[in-house]
Enzyme design. Structure first.
Site, short mmCIF file in Angstrom:
data_model
loop_
_atom_site.label_atom_id
_atom_site.label_comp_id
_atom_site.label_asym_id
_atom_site.label_seq_id
_atom_site.Cartn_x
_atom_site.Cartn_y
_atom_site.Cartn_z
N LEU A 1 0.86 -1.17 0.00
CA LEU A 1 0.00 0.00 0.00
C LEU A 1 0.91 1.23 0.00
O LEU A 1 1.98 1.21 0.60
CB LEU A 1 -0.90 0.04 1.24
N ASP A 2 0.47 2.29 -0.65
CA ASP A 2 1.23 3.53 -0.61
C ASP A 2 1.39 3.99 0.84
O ASP A 2 0.54 3.69 1.70
CB ASP A 2 0.53 4.62 -1.41
N LYS A 3 2.42 4.74 1.10
CA LYS A 3 2.71 5.22 2.46
C LYS A 3 1.47 5.81 3.13
O LYS A 3 1.16 5.49 4.28
CB LYS A 3 3.82 6.27 2.41
N ARG B 1 -5.79 5.90 -7.66
CA ARG B 1 -5.48 7.33 -7.70
C ARG B 1 -5.39 7.83 -9.14
O ARG B 1 -5.91 8.90 -9.49
CB ARG B 1 -4.18 7.60 -6.94
#
Length: 332
Positions: free
Chosen positions: A147-149, A249
């Site tokens: 997962l992105d930060k 996104r």
């Protein structure tokens, strides 16, 4: 060359001679140091770690000036493998094969330049002990997906090589169920559907991903609008059919409905923001991360063969933002 003593860095220094005048600085320093390549010296210069008479020097081609003092500061050595750290984890399930956890926003998944410690991997090694680093490689042990930060939510981590292989194969074959909740600007039309478009590096900005006409990887996102907040913001559920970098996104932004708070794909104040009162508009525009949460995760357990599914509520900041937008008093 350079010493590290008690956290104090002693840089490599030398004074250029008349015989060295006019050489490229990167070549001059690489030759003088003896154990650093020109590319390494150039990278150090770009990082601001090279000085001439105390002033940062970034131009690798700058000609050497005789009589001037050059210094190079090398960063401390990084451990070859991540070290365990006592970082709290929100674990929903753990057995001999795997861990399912709820990642908070702000936590980087694995060590990388700029984030060598304090990552999920460091926390996992601290939790599991010395056996985990051998699972799938030293730098990303046990990591099946990322997962992105600043994306919160559910992840599964393998604790054995067999679990890693089975889960990785299921991800590649699209047999893993993953759904997300997001707050995006405006109203998607139609309210439910699919966004399909190959994703690759943005040719205008290599730090971003984009829907591209050629050279990208196929990507498909199913979405459903759950709630529309004053016509300005939509709460959407997204289900991934593929797993590309920044997929949700990128796809939502490509449709003209970027996620609230997205620092990469929200480049201007969106038109629907005018439908919110001043305080709510500021809160929405200043949200410090992309409003995206990995809400559910389902997969076949690699050891038992049973299909298991987990769900997670978005964190407090997501709930608070949605509540404020819902309570919006109208255009100012």
């Amino acid at each position: 060359m350079v010493e590290h003593s008690g956290g104090h860095v002693v840089p490599f220094t030398l004074v250029a001679s008349a015989a060295q005048a006019g050489q490229r600085t990167d070549r001059f320093l690489a030759d003088a140091i003896g154990t650093a390549s020109r590319s390494r010296v150039k990278a150090l210069m770009q990082a601001g770690s090279v000085r001439r008479n105390g002033t940062v020097l970034r131009d690798a081609a700058d000609p050497v000036r005789p009589g001037q003092c050059y210094s190079v500061e090398f960063p401390p050595a990084v451990a070859a493998r991540p070290q365990g750290e006592a970082i709290a984890l929100s674990i929903l399930h753990e057995d001999d094969s795997l861990i399912v956890l709820d990642k908070p926003p702000g936590l980087v998944v694995h060590p990388a330049p700029g984030n060598q410690a304090g990552t999920l991997v460091n926390a996992l090694i601290g939790h599991c002990g010395d056996d985990l680093p051998g699972i799938g490689g030293e730098r990303r042990p046990g990591i099946v997906h990322r997962l992105d930060k600043d994306t919160s939510g559910l992840m599964v981590v393998a604790k054995t090589e067999a679990a890693l292989a089975a889960l990785s194969a299921d991800f590649a074959a699209r047999r893993i169920e993953r759904s997300y909740l997001g707050l995006c600007w405006g109203m998607l039309t139609p309210a439910a559907g699919a966004i399909e478009g190959a994703i690759g590096r943005d040719p205008r900005d290599r730090k971003r991903m984009a829907v591209v006409a050629r050279g990208g990887k196929p990507a498909l996102t199913h979405y459903r609008t759950l709630e529309i907040l004053h016509g300005a913001v939509s709460l959407v559920a997204c289900r991934l059919a593929t797993g590309r970098t920044h997929q949700i996104r990128v796809h939502l932004s490509h449709q003209g409905h970027p996620l609230l708070g997205d620092p990469v794909y929200l480049r201007r104040v969106p038109g629907p923001a005018r439908l919110l009162d001043d305080a709510t508009r500021r809160a929405a525009l200043d949200f410090p991360r992309q409003a995206l949460h990995a809400q559910s995760l389902g997969f076949t357990h690699p050891a038992t063969g049973a299909f298991i599914r987990f769900s997670s509520e978005p964190p407090a900041d997501f709930h608070a933002l949605k509540a404020q937008i819902t309570a919006n008093s109208g255009s100012a």
